[in-house]
Design an enzyme around this catalytic site. Sequence first.
Site, PDB file in Angstrom:
ATOM      1  N   GLY A  42       0.818  -1.213   0.000  1.00 34.97           N
ATOM      2  CA  GLY A  42       0.000   0.000   0.000  1.00 34.97           C
ATOM      3  C   GLY A  42       0.847   1.257   0.000  1.00 34.97           C
ATOM      4  N   SER A  45      -1.797   6.702   2.632  1.00 35.26           N
ATOM      5  CA  SER A  45      -1.307   7.486   3.785  1.00 35.26           C
ATOM      6  C   SER A  45      -0.462   6.630   4.714  1.00 35.26           C
ATOM      7  CB  SER A  45      -2.471   8.013   4.625  1.00 35.26           C
ATOM      8  OG  SER A  45      -3.312   8.781   3.864  1.00 35.26           O
ATOM      9  N   CYS A 197     -13.547   7.619   7.427  1.00 34.86           N
ATOM     10  CA  CYS A 197     -13.959   8.991   7.706  1.00 34.86           C
ATOM     11  C   CYS A 197     -15.463   9.107   7.955  1.00 34.86           C
ATOM     12  CB  CYS A 197     -13.555   9.925   6.568  1.00 34.86           C
ATOM     13  SG  CYS A 197     -13.738  11.643   7.040  1.00 34.86           S
ATOM     14  N   CYS A 378     -11.496  13.774  13.510  1.00 32.80           N
ATOM     15  CA  CYS A 378     -12.402  14.083  12.428  1.00 32.80           C
ATOM     16  C   CYS A 378     -12.699  15.579  12.448  1.00 32.80           C
ATOM     17  CB  CYS A 378     -13.700  13.280  12.641  1.00 32.80           C
ATOM     18  SG  CYS A 378     -14.874  13.517  11.324  1.00 32.80           S
TER      19      CYS A 378
END
Length: 446
Positions: A42, A45, A197, A378
Site C-alpha cells: 500500500g 497514507s 472517515c 475528524c
Amino acid sequence: MPIARVTSRSILAARTFPTTRKFATALPVSSATRSHKVVVIGGGSAGLTISHQLLRSGRFAKNDIAVIDPATWHHYQPGWTLVSGGLKTKEELRRPLDSLIDQKIKFYDSSVDTFSPQDNFLRLDDGGVVDYEQLVVAPGISIDYGSIKGLPEALANPDSLVSTTYGYHTCDKVFHSIKKLRQGVAIFTQPAGIVKCGGAPQKIMWLALDHWKRAGLYDPGNPSNSTVNISFATGISTMFAVPKYNSKLEELRQKRGVEGLFQHDLIAIDGNRAIFSRPDGEHITKQFDLLHVVPKMGPHAFVQNSGLADEAGYIDIHPSTLRHKRFPNIWSAGDASNLPTSKTAAAITAQAPVLVHNLLQSLDGNETNAVYDGYTSCPLLTEYGKVVLAEFKYGGEPQETFNTWFGIDQTVPRRVFYHLKKDFFPWVYYKYMVKGTWGGPKGWIK
Ligand code: UQ1
C-alpha cells in the site's frame, strides 16, 4: 485514511501456487524472487508514512524497504469533502504515486495476488515473488458501489443529482449537484457498518445546507417553508459515534431544521426514489431531488483471503502494538486493519510511529513497547468557515490537542479549525507526513 487501492486477483491462483519458500526461489527467471527486509503493501497514507519513517531511522540501505501498490496516483482523500463543497479542485489534491516514494525504496507498481505468511513471501499479479523479513499490510479499504442497487448507474448519469464524495471521479459531481438543485428534497446518506472517515457524510450536508442558505433556498428557522428540504438518513442511530460530539451535532441538526432519519440504511436507488432498510427488515421509500450517497465499504478481497484477517476480513492485529496476532513479523495500520477506532488519515499520524518503533524493536529482538491508544480525529465542517475538531481515542474518549494545550473546547465550531482542515493539513500532509516527518498532534518528527 489510506489512499491507494491494491486490487486482488484470482483466489484460485492462491490455491495452486506452491507455498514453500524453496519452491518459490526455484521459479523461472522472469518470476525471480526479490528479497527485502521490509515490504509495505500500500502506497496510501499509512504505507507512505510508515515506509518513510522506517527509512529515516537510518537502519536501512537502498532497496531494503519495498512498497507495493498498483495505483498511478496518490490522492489526499481528506480533501475530497472540500472539493465537494467547491473549495478545492480534485486535481490539486493528487500527486503521481512514484513521485512520493524515496529513491532508496523499491517501488513495485503491482497488485498483491497471494500471501504466504508461513513462508514470508508474497506473489504479485505479474507473477513476481517478493520475500520479506517484516511485512506491513496497509492497502486500505474497498468501496462497494454495487452494495446499493442502482448506484453505479445513477453516479454515471451526468443528469442525475446523485453523487458521492468517496471517489475521485464523483467528488466534484457533489458540488455540481448542490449548485444545480433549485428546489426539492435533498437526502444525505450514511450506511450501517464501517466506513472510512465517518464524519464525511454529514460534512457534505452541512456545506450544502450553508450553500442553499446563502442562495436563499433554505431557511434553517423555517425549514418546512423552504424551497429546499434536507434529510440526513443514516444506518446508525446517532449523528456521530462519540457522545461528546454527537450532542453538538444533534443540537445543530435540530437547530438547523434537518430531518433525522436514523436507522435508515440505503439499499437501492430507483429513479428519484431511495429505498431504505430498517432494522426490522421493513423497507421505506423516499422521493428525492438530490441524493448524496455513501456506499458500503469493506476489506479488499485479497485482504479477506490473506489468511491474516479476522472474521470481518480486516487484518487481525493487537490494538496497542499493531503487530499481527499470529505472525510476529507482520504488522498493519490504517483502514485495512481491525483496529477498533475510526478510520482516518489523522489516525495514521499516531499509528505510524508506534508501528515503526515496534517493528524496529522486534528486529533487534527487543520488547515492542510503544502503545497506540486509538487516537483518531475528524475535523467536521459544520458550515463554510467553521469546523468542530473531534479528536478521540479508544472507547470514544475525547483527547483534544488544543483543549489540552490552550483550554479550547473543540466541540465549538471554529474558524481556526477550518483553516487547519482546509489549508494546514493538506500542506503538512504532502510536505511532511508522507515523507515521514509529521507526527500529527505531537508535531514534527526529527
Ligand atoms: C493531522 O495531522 C492530519 O494530517 C495531516 C489531519 O489531516 C488528515 C487531521 O485531520 C488531523 C486532525 C491531524 C492531527 C493534527 C493536529 C495538529 C491535531
